[in-house]
Scaffold this active site. Structure first.
Site, PDB file in Angstrom:
ATOM      1  N   ARG A   1      42.081  43.005   4.719  1.00 56.97           N
ATOM      2  CA  ARG A   1      42.162  41.978   5.755  1.00 56.97           C
ATOM      3  C   ARG A   1      43.474  42.147   6.510  1.00 56.97           C
ATOM      4  O   ARG A   1      44.465  42.629   5.976  1.00 56.97           O
ATOM      5  CB  ARG A   1      42.099  40.574   5.138  1.00 56.97           C
ATOM      6  CG  ARG A   1      40.841  40.300   4.328  1.00 56.97           C
ATOM      7  CD  ARG A   1      40.923  38.933   3.652  1.00 56.97           C
ATOM      8  NE  ARG A   1      39.725  38.618   2.890  1.00 56.97           N
ATOM      9  CZ  ARG A   1      39.575  38.884   1.585  1.00 56.97           C
ATOM     10  NH1 ARG A   1      40.561  39.481   0.913  1.00 56.97           N
ATOM     11  NH2 ARG A   1      38.453  38.571   0.960  1.00 56.97           N
TER      12      ARG A   1
ATOM     13  N   LYS B   1      43.156  36.778  -1.142  1.00 61.89           N
ATOM     14  CA  LYS B   1      42.983  35.332  -1.190  1.00 61.89           C
ATOM     15  C   LYS B   1      43.300  34.807  -2.583  1.00 61.89           C
ATOM     16  O   LYS B   1      42.976  35.439  -3.580  1.00 61.89           O
ATOM     17  CB  LYS B   1      41.545  34.976  -0.807  1.00 61.89           C
ATOM     18  CG  LYS B   1      41.225  35.229   0.665  1.00 61.89           C
ATOM     19  CD  LYS B   1      39.836  34.756   1.018  1.00 61.89           C
ATOM     20  CE  LYS B   1      39.556  34.931   2.515  1.00 61.89           C
ATOM     21  NZ  LYS B   1      38.220  34.459   2.888  1.00 61.89           N
TER      22      LYS B   1
ATOM     23  N   HIS C   1      39.186  42.794  12.096  1.00 65.20           N
ATOM     24  CA  HIS C   1      38.146  42.585  11.088  1.00 65.20           C
ATOM     25  C   HIS C   1      36.966  43.543  11.286  1.00 65.20           C
ATOM     26  O   HIS C   1      36.241  43.838  10.336  1.00 65.20           O
ATOM     27  CB  HIS C   1      37.651  41.132  11.149  1.00 65.20           C
ATOM     28  CG  HIS C   1      37.411  40.528   9.798  1.00 65.20           C
ATOM     29  ND1 HIS C   1      38.414  40.362   8.866  1.00 65.20           N
ATOM     30  CD2 HIS C   1      36.280  40.077   9.211  1.00 65.20           C
ATOM     31  CE1 HIS C   1      37.907  39.816   7.771  1.00 65.20           C
ATOM     32  NE2 HIS C   1      36.606  39.642   7.951  1.00 65.20           N
TER      33      HIS C   1
ATOM     34  N   ARG D   1      37.322  46.386   9.067  1.00 59.73           N
ATOM     35  CA  ARG D   1      36.937  46.037   7.698  1.00 59.73           C
ATOM     36  C   ARG D   1      35.419  46.146   7.530  1.00 59.73           C
ATOM     37  O   ARG D   1      34.925  46.716   6.548  1.00 59.73           O
ATOM     38  CB  ARG D   1      37.425  44.620   7.382  1.00 59.73           C
ATOM     39  CG  ARG D   1      37.037  44.062   6.006  1.00 59.73           C
ATOM     40  CD  ARG D   1      37.778  42.734   5.806  1.00 59.73           C
ATOM     41  NE  ARG D   1      37.271  41.941   4.710  1.00 59.73           N
ATOM     42  CZ  ARG D   1      37.650  42.071   3.438  1.00 59.73           C
ATOM     43  NH1 ARG D   1      38.515  43.009   3.103  1.00 59.73           N
ATOM     44  NH2 ARG D   1      37.164  41.285   2.488  1.00 59.73           N
TER      45      ARG D   1
ATOM     46  N   HIS E   1      35.951  40.720  -2.655  1.00 63.37           N
ATOM     47  CA  HIS E   1      34.964  39.637  -2.663  1.00 63.37           C
ATOM     48  C   HIS E   1      34.726  39.163  -4.094  1.00 63.37           C
ATOM     49  O   HIS E   1      34.430  39.970  -4.965  1.00 63.37           O
ATOM     50  CB  HIS E   1      33.627  40.119  -2.083  1.00 63.37           C
ATOM     51  CG  HIS E   1      33.653  40.344  -0.607  1.00 63.37           C
ATOM     52  ND1 HIS E   1      32.744  41.150   0.047  1.00 63.37           N
ATOM     53  CD2 HIS E   1      34.481  39.860   0.358  1.00 63.37           C
ATOM     54  CE1 HIS E   1      33.020  41.162   1.338  1.00 63.37           C
ATOM     55  NE2 HIS E   1      34.063  40.387   1.555  1.00 63.37           N
TER      56      HIS E   1
ATOM     57  N   TYR F   1      26.063  43.583   3.811  1.00 62.30           N
ATOM     58  CA  TYR F   1      26.128  44.902   4.432  1.00 62.30           C
ATOM     59  C   TYR F   1      24.846  45.702   4.190  1.00 62.30           C
ATOM     60  O   TYR F   1      24.540  46.612   4.953  1.00 62.30           O
ATOM     61  CB  TYR F   1      27.345  45.671   3.918  1.00 62.30           C
ATOM     62  CG  TYR F   1      28.631  45.034   4.372  1.00 62.30           C
ATOM     63  CD1 TYR F   1      29.055  45.134   5.689  1.00 62.30           C
ATOM     64  CD2 TYR F   1      29.403  44.279   3.487  1.00 62.30           C
ATOM     65  CE1 TYR F   1      30.215  44.513   6.116  1.00 62.30           C
ATOM     66  CE2 TYR F   1      30.562  43.660   3.908  1.00 62.30           C
ATOM     67  CZ  TYR F   1      30.968  43.780   5.227  1.00 62.30           C
ATOM     68  OH  TYR F   1      32.101  43.158   5.651  1.00 62.30           O
TER      69      TYR F   1
END
Length: 289
Positions: free
Chosen positions: A144, A166, A235, A238, A261, A270
């Site tokens: 990110r 995150k 992004h 990414r 994730h 995806y």
């Protein structure tokens, strides 16, 4: 009038839903943005068409797909709250299905477009070398933009980069040779004064840590220079990273780990992108589609 309802709503989700402070703050921004779009119209007079117009407005402003999805969720929860409190007679949110993230996935660059984009920065001065390293690293790792902005010099080795994602969770991502070479050139030729291992990896010309807005604007500028017509952002690199790995046979679980994730379902979107491309290729090239 609108602000009172919003404050009551935020108190409600804070006390009864147990959402994180960041999510509550995001919901507040989303609902206030919706209220501003409606010019603070009375909530009792809002119609389903107004929500559709707002979502279309966000798309026209090139908001990230994940942000649009979250905003629609926030609006749905808000109208459910207003109905529960007796402020409105009909829950408008019931008319809208929450979109799956894969349905809103933004543009993905082709390999040719990625190569054209990465070829734009000329590593002849500080900014060119820095931007070349940034673009190469974003595409090589799928990190990110916020993660890239927080990288330290000692986070990068000859083969791996350590990323804080995150929730301040760390993960290690392998890095290809081209990205390492671009970073090495930037450091050896233009960051020679940065001797501290804990110094920021990417900085402005004034030596301040680079920020997301700067990276966003540089990516936009190079995309325009490359003649790429798609609406892209950091992004997009990414998404392209993940899609290209999957198309070339990478395991979905490995992609999940590299992207950071927690839920495999987030990565699974995806497969829908590559699946749609396979169908298009089949129709275009098979003699009996």
């Amino acid at each position: 009038m609108a602000e009172r309802y919003i404050l009551d709503f935020l108190d409600y989700i804070r006390s009864e839903k147990g959402l994180s402070p960041n999510t509550i703050e995001a919901y507040g921004r989303d609902i206030r943005s919706f209220a501003a779009f409606l010019a603070n119209q009375d909530w009792k007079r809002v119609e389903p068409g107004s929500i559709l117009q707002f979502i279309s407005h966000l798309k026209e402003k090139s908001f990230a797909s994940s942000s649009i999805c979250r905003t629609l969720v926030a609006v749905k929860v808000f109208f459910r709250f207003l109905k529960k409190e007796g402020e409105i007679s009909v829950d408008l949110g019931q008319y809208f299905d929450t979109p799956k993230l894969w349905q809103l996935i933004p543009e993905v660059l082709s390999t040719e477009e990625v190569n054209a984009l990465l070829a734009q920065p000329q590593a002849k001065d500080f900014m060119g070398a820095r931007d070349k390293a940034i673009l190469e690293l974003l595409y090589a790792t799928g990190m990110r933009v916020s993660e890239l902005c927080h990288l330290k010099i000692n986070d990068l080795s000859d083969t791996f980069v350590k990323v804080r994602g995150k929730g301040n969770k760390e993960r290690v991502i392998p890095v290809g040779k081209k990205a390492i070479e671009a970073v090495d050139l930037y450091l050896s030729e233009f960051r020679t004064a940065a001797q501290e291992e804990n110094a920021p990896l990417f900085v402005s010309q004034r030596g301040k840590p680079i920020d997301r807005v700067t990276v966003w604007s540089r990516v936009k500028a190079y995309a325009n220079a490359a003649g790429i017509q798609k609406s892209i952002s950091p992004h997009t690199l990414r998404h392209s990273f993940a899609t290209h790995l999957l198309e070339n046979g990478a395991d979905l679980r490995l992609i999940q780990d590299m992207l950071g994730h927690e839920d495999i379902g987030t990565t699974d979107r995806y497969t829908h992108v590559t699946g749609s491309r396979l169908k298009a290729a089949f129709k275009a090239f098979h003699p009996r589609p």
